[in-house]
Design a protein around this motif. Structure first.
Motif, mmCIF file in Angstrom:
data_model
loop_
_atom_site.group_PDB
_atom_site.id
_atom_site.type_symbol
_atom_site.label_atom_id
_atom_site.label_comp_id
_atom_site.label_asym_id
_atom_site.label_seq_id
_atom_site.Cartn_x
_atom_site.Cartn_y
_atom_site.Cartn_z
ATOM 1 N N VAL A 177 14.986 41.776 61.591
ATOM 2 C CA VAL A 177 14.335 40.941 62.594
ATOM 3 C C VAL A 177 15.228 39.738 62.874
ATOM 4 C CG1 VAL A 177 12.271 39.615 63.198
ATOM 5 C CG2 VAL A 177 12.073 41.615 61.707
ATOM 6 N N ARG A 178 15.548 39.553 64.140
ATOM 7 C CA ARG A 178 16.285 38.356 64.559
ATOM 8 C C ARG A 178 15.420 37.630 65.580
ATOM 9 N NH1 ARG A 178 21.341 36.023 64.495
ATOM 10 N NH2 ARG A 178 21.995 34.962 66.406
ATOM 11 N N VAL A 179 15.067 36.381 65.266
ATOM 12 C CA VAL A 179 14.198 35.571 66.124
ATOM 13 C C VAL A 179 15.023 34.445 66.723
ATOM 14 C CG1 VAL A 179 12.145 34.113 66.231
ATOM 15 C CG2 VAL A 179 12.182 36.131 64.738
ATOM 16 N N THR A 180 15.060 34.395 68.050
ATOM 17 C CA THR A 180 15.758 33.339 68.774
ATOM 18 C C THR A 180 14.784 32.714 69.768
ATOM 19 O OG1 THR A 180 16.610 34.888 70.430
ATOM 20 C CG2 THR A 180 17.980 34.492 68.501
ATOM 21 N N ASN A 181 15.198 31.617 70.396
ATOM 22 C CA ASN A 181 14.284 30.878 71.268
ATOM 23 C C ASN A 181 14.979 30.360 72.508
ATOM 24 O OD1 ASN A 181 11.807 30.337 69.273
ATOM 25 N ND2 ASN A 181 13.709 30.034 68.142
ATOM 26 N N GLN A 182 14.240 30.329 73.612
ATOM 27 C CA GLN A 182 14.653 29.567 74.782
ATOM 28 C C GLN A 182 13.819 28.293 74.772
ATOM 29 O OE1 GLN A 182 13.295 28.418 78.024
ATOM 30 N NE2 GLN A 182 15.312 27.460 77.947
ATOM 31 N N VAL A 183 14.508 27.147 74.678
ATOM 32 C CA VAL A 183 13.846 25.845 74.661
ATOM 33 C C VAL A 183 13.981 25.253 76.051
ATOM 34 C CG1 VAL A 183 13.741 23.586 73.570
ATOM 35 C CG2 VAL A 183 14.431 25.587 72.222
ATOM 36 N N PHE A 184 12.882 25.166 76.765
ATOM 37 C CA PHE A 184 12.894 24.810 78.177
ATOM 38 C C PHE A 184 13.352 23.365 78.376
ATOM 39 C CE2 PHE A 184 11.174 24.384 82.468
ATOM 40 C CZ PHE A 184 11.481 25.627 82.978
ATOM 41 N N PRO A 185 14.177 23.099 79.402
ATOM 42 C CA PRO A 185 14.543 24.063 80.431
ATOM 43 C C PRO A 185 15.852 24.806 80.210
ATOM 44 C CG PRO A 185 15.205 21.881 81.129
ATOM 45 C CD PRO A 185 14.551 21.708 79.796
ATOM 46 N N CYS A 186 16.821 24.244 79.436
ATOM 47 C CA CYS A 186 18.163 24.821 79.461
ATOM 48 C C CYS A 186 18.811 24.898 78.092
ATOM 49 C CB CYS A 186 19.060 24.048 80.428
ATOM 50 S SG CYS A 186 19.233 22.283 80.049
ATOM 51 N N ALA A 187 17.997 25.085 77.043
ATOM 52 C CA ALA A 187 18.548 25.169 75.689
ATOM 53 C C ALA A 187 18.100 26.456 75.014
ATOM 54 C CB ALA A 187 18.111 23.960 74.857
ATOM 55 N N ILE A 188 18.796 26.777 73.935
ATOM 56 C CA ILE A 188 18.421 27.891 73.071
ATOM 57 C C ILE A 188 18.457 27.391 71.633
ATOM 58 C CG2 ILE A 188 19.263 29.713 74.603
ATOM 59 C CD1 ILE A 188 21.806 29.850 72.851
ATOM 60 N N THR A 189 17.662 27.989 70.755
ATOM 61 C CA THR A 189 17.769 27.778 69.320
ATOM 62 C C THR A 189 17.897 29.138 68.662
ATOM 63 O OG1 THR A 189 16.481 25.729 69.323
ATOM 64 C CG2 THR A 189 16.670 26.875 67.241
ATOM 65 N N ILE A 190 18.990 29.315 67.922
ATOM 66 C CA ILE A 190 19.304 30.613 67.335
ATOM 67 C C ILE A 190 19.742 30.425 65.885
ATOM 68 C CG2 ILE A 190 19.935 31.654 69.549
ATOM 69 C CD1 ILE A 190 22.851 31.152 68.898
ATOM 70 N N PRO A 191 19.559 31.468 65.054
ATOM 71 C CA PRO A 191 20.046 31.371 63.677
ATOM 72 C C PRO A 191 21.558 31.536 63.652
ATOM 73 C CG PRO A 191 19.101 33.532 64.052
ATOM 74 C CD PRO A 191 18.872 32.743 65.310
ATOM 75 N N MET A 192 22.228 30.686 62.879
ATOM 76 C CA MET A 192 23.670 30.781 62.745
ATOM 77 C C MET A 192 24.055 31.410 61.407
ATOM 78 S SD MET A 192 26.410 27.722 62.960
ATOM 79 C CE MET A 192 28.115 27.992 62.500
ATOM 80 N N SER A 193 23.329 31.036 60.362
ATOM 81 C CA SER A 193 23.577 31.563 59.028
ATOM 82 C C SER A 193 22.287 31.462 58.241
ATOM 83 C CB SER A 193 24.695 30.768 58.347
ATOM 84 O OG SER A 193 24.252 29.450 58.057
ATOM 85 N N ALA A 194 22.343 31.793 56.967
ATOM 86 C CA ALA A 194 21.137 31.728 56.135
ATOM 87 C C ALA A 194 20.603 30.312 56.023
ATOM 88 C CB ALA A 194 21.437 32.287 54.757
ATOM 89 N N GLU A 195 21.480 29.305 56.188
ATOM 90 C CA GLU A 195 21.065 27.914 56.015
ATOM 91 C C GLU A 195 21.103 27.098 57.295
ATOM 92 O OE1 GLU A 195 23.329 25.975 52.984
ATOM 93 O OE2 GLU A 195 22.131 26.837 51.367
ATOM 94 N N MET A 196 21.592 27.638 58.385
ATOM 95 C CA MET A 196 21.870 26.795 59.538
ATOM 96 C C MET A 196 21.402 27.435 60.840
ATOM 97 S SD MET A 196 25.591 25.072 60.466
ATOM 98 C CE MET A 196 25.724 24.364 58.816
ATOM 99 N N ASN A 197 20.844 26.605 61.730
ATOM 100 C CA ASN A 197 20.501 26.996 63.098
ATOM 101 C C ASN A 197 21.381 26.244 64.088
ATOM 102 O OD1 ASN A 197 18.467 28.639 62.194
ATOM 103 N ND2 ASN A 197 16.781 27.356 62.921
ATOM 104 N N ILE A 198 21.474 26.784 65.289
ATOM 105 C CA ILE A 198 22.135 26.094 66.393
ATOM 106 C C ILE A 198 21.105 25.878 67.493
ATOM 107 C CG2 ILE A 198 24.025 26.097 68.057
ATOM 108 C CD1 ILE A 198 25.313 28.360 66.460
ATOM 109 N N THR A 199 21.018 24.650 67.997
ATOM 110 C CA THR A 199 20.316 24.392 69.253
ATOM 111 C C THR A 199 21.380 23.999 70.267
ATOM 112 O OG1 THR A 199 18.291 23.702 68.148
ATOM 113 C CG2 THR A 199 18.574 23.013 70.435
ATOM 114 N N GLN A 200 21.421 24.730 71.356
ATOM 115 C CA GLN A 200 22.517 24.572 72.322
ATOM 116 C C GLN A 200 21.970 24.444 73.741
ATOM 117 O OE1 GLN A 200 26.328 26.662 71.688
ATOM 118 N NE2 GLN A 200 25.934 27.711 73.610
#
Length: 440
Positions: A248-271
């Protein structure tokens, strides 16, 4: 496919354009705090097509004002930082961080003309290495309690990069879970211990299988999209076929123009994907650790090695054919463009053209996230046009309650995957004392 008019409706961001008016209702990254370092804290900013200048006054307070002096149009980026503001070197007009004209030293003694001069200025706020700006009308919206914004500064690293393409095609690569099995396919797996600060180099949670191997073996994810308080949640399921496990890979669209995704076991990226204008955008990334403090020196060195200052332009780009290597494509990577997935994404987005021609586009089942996001984007633009801004995600009274959002890459039980991925994410987030483990 969509008509050219529909495409323009979603992609154009100048003031007065439908999408531009929507984006102006949100805090958007305008610069890195690093860009204001040194003995002259001033940087030119172009955001949503507007030419601006960001600076700190002598007290350290930041201000964002129009770039051209309202007297004769000279460039304020060459101004003097003194006397409580920014002074134009053409005739000495002085402006503070609110855009007020404080002095006009060439005017007659006792002149009060300056009291009627006000340049465009916008509210700014600084959080974890990024200066955010609000270019819209009225009061800015509340700041949501996203993990990347409320984590301690020690646990967040921020950076940015310039792409020569429209913001929408840049954002859409981040809500396309299927592309990772192809665009980011590595034909040989790296040692995860050597992949700090690099996405897809870790092993997925609850297994020793490298993420790169899972993506390579299972290129047909079952993609499910849900609306949330922050925008969209995308769940990608890859079934190894043993009847016991589910990836299972869970990612997100953060409105209006960002995403939050898993980068590693300890880290996420919000871009965030922020329009410079309609044919260029910056990605601004916040790397948030749920374990140890971020090794900022390592991550900064990694990224500065790939970017040219002062505009953070990638060294690998269309002018050098993205360093495409046919031998590498046959033996090491699916793209032949090296091991930096940012380059892969950059090529995919820039190769579509400055603004993608969606009149000749054919979306499939694997594009569920893109389809749902465009539907959401059109709907929210309509709310702005109707004056119903409380209907916008992260603009309403519920915005302050939004945390996370949860993002995870995990191998869980096949039968109970919908519960077990939440448990896996809660276990990870509980390791950080500042994180809210309640899940959303």
């Amino acid at each position: 496919m969509m008509s050219r008019e529909q495409n323009d409706y979603l992609t154009r961001t100048a003031k007065g354009e439908p999408a531009g008016e929507l984006l102006r209702r949100y805090w958007l990254p305008a610069a890195l705090t690093d860009e204001l370092a040194g003995d002259r804290p001033l940087v030119p900013v172009t955001l949503l097509g507007e030419s601006l200048v960001l600076f700190r006054d002598e007290s350290g307070k930041p201000g964002l004002i129009q770039r051209h002096c309202p007297h004769r149009g000279a460039d304020l980026c060459y101004g003097r930082l003194e006397d409580g503001g920014l002074r134009c070197v053409f005739h000495g007009w002085l402006f503070d961080t609110k855009g007020r004209c404080l002095e006009q030293p060439a005017e007659p003694e006792g002149s009060r003309m300056h009291e009627g001069i006000q340049v465009r200025s916008y509210p700014v706020t600084e959080t974890n290495g990024i200066v955010f700006a609000y270019l819209g009308p009225g009061e800015p919206p509340p700041t949501p309690a996203l993990d990347c914004l409320r984590a301690p500064e020690s646990h967040v690293f921020s950076f940015k990069g310039l792409w020569h393409c429209n913001w929408l095609q840049a954002l859409e690569v981040g809500i396309d879970p299927a592309h990772a099995s192809f665009l980011h396919r590595f034909l040989e797996d790296e040692n995860p211990a050597e992949g700090y600060g690099k996405q897809f180099r870790d092993r997925t949670v609850n297994t020793d299988i490298p993420v790169t191997e899972l993506l390579r073996r299972h290129p047909r994810p079952d993609i499910r999209v849900e609306r949330t308080l922050w925008g969209l949640r995308l769940i990608s399921l890859r079934d190894p076929g043993d009847g016991e496990r589910m990836h299972v890979r869970v990612t997100n669209q953060v409105f209006p123009c960002a995403i939050t995704i898993p980068m590693s076991a300890e880290m996420n990226i919000t871009q965030w994907h922020v329009p410079v204008d309609d044919t260029r955008c910056y990605w601004y990334a916040m790397f948030t650790s749920y374990g140890d403090a971020v090794d900022k020196d390592t991550m900064r060195a990694q990224r500065l090695a790939e970017h040219e200052l002062p505009d953070y332009r990638p060294k690998t780009n269309a002018s050098n054919s993205y360093h495409f290597d046919a031998q590498e494509q046959r033996t090491r990577t699916y793209t032949g463009m090296g091991f930096d997935i940012n380059v892969h994404d950059q090529w995919a987005c820039e190769s579509m053209g400055p603004v993608q021609d969606r009149t000749d586009e054919h979306l499939g089942h694997s594009d569920a996230g893109i389809i749902q996001y465009r539907r959401l984007l059109r709907e929210m633009i309509g709310h702005v046009e109707a004056g119903n801004e409380t209907a916008l995600p992260l603009r309403n009274t519920e915005a302050g309650s939004v945390t996370g959002p949860p993002a995870v890459d995990a191998m869980v039980g096949h039968a109970d995957w919908s519960r077990e991925w939440v448990d896996a994410e809660l276990d990870r987030r509980q390791s950080a004392p500042w994180a809210n483990p309640s899940g959303q």
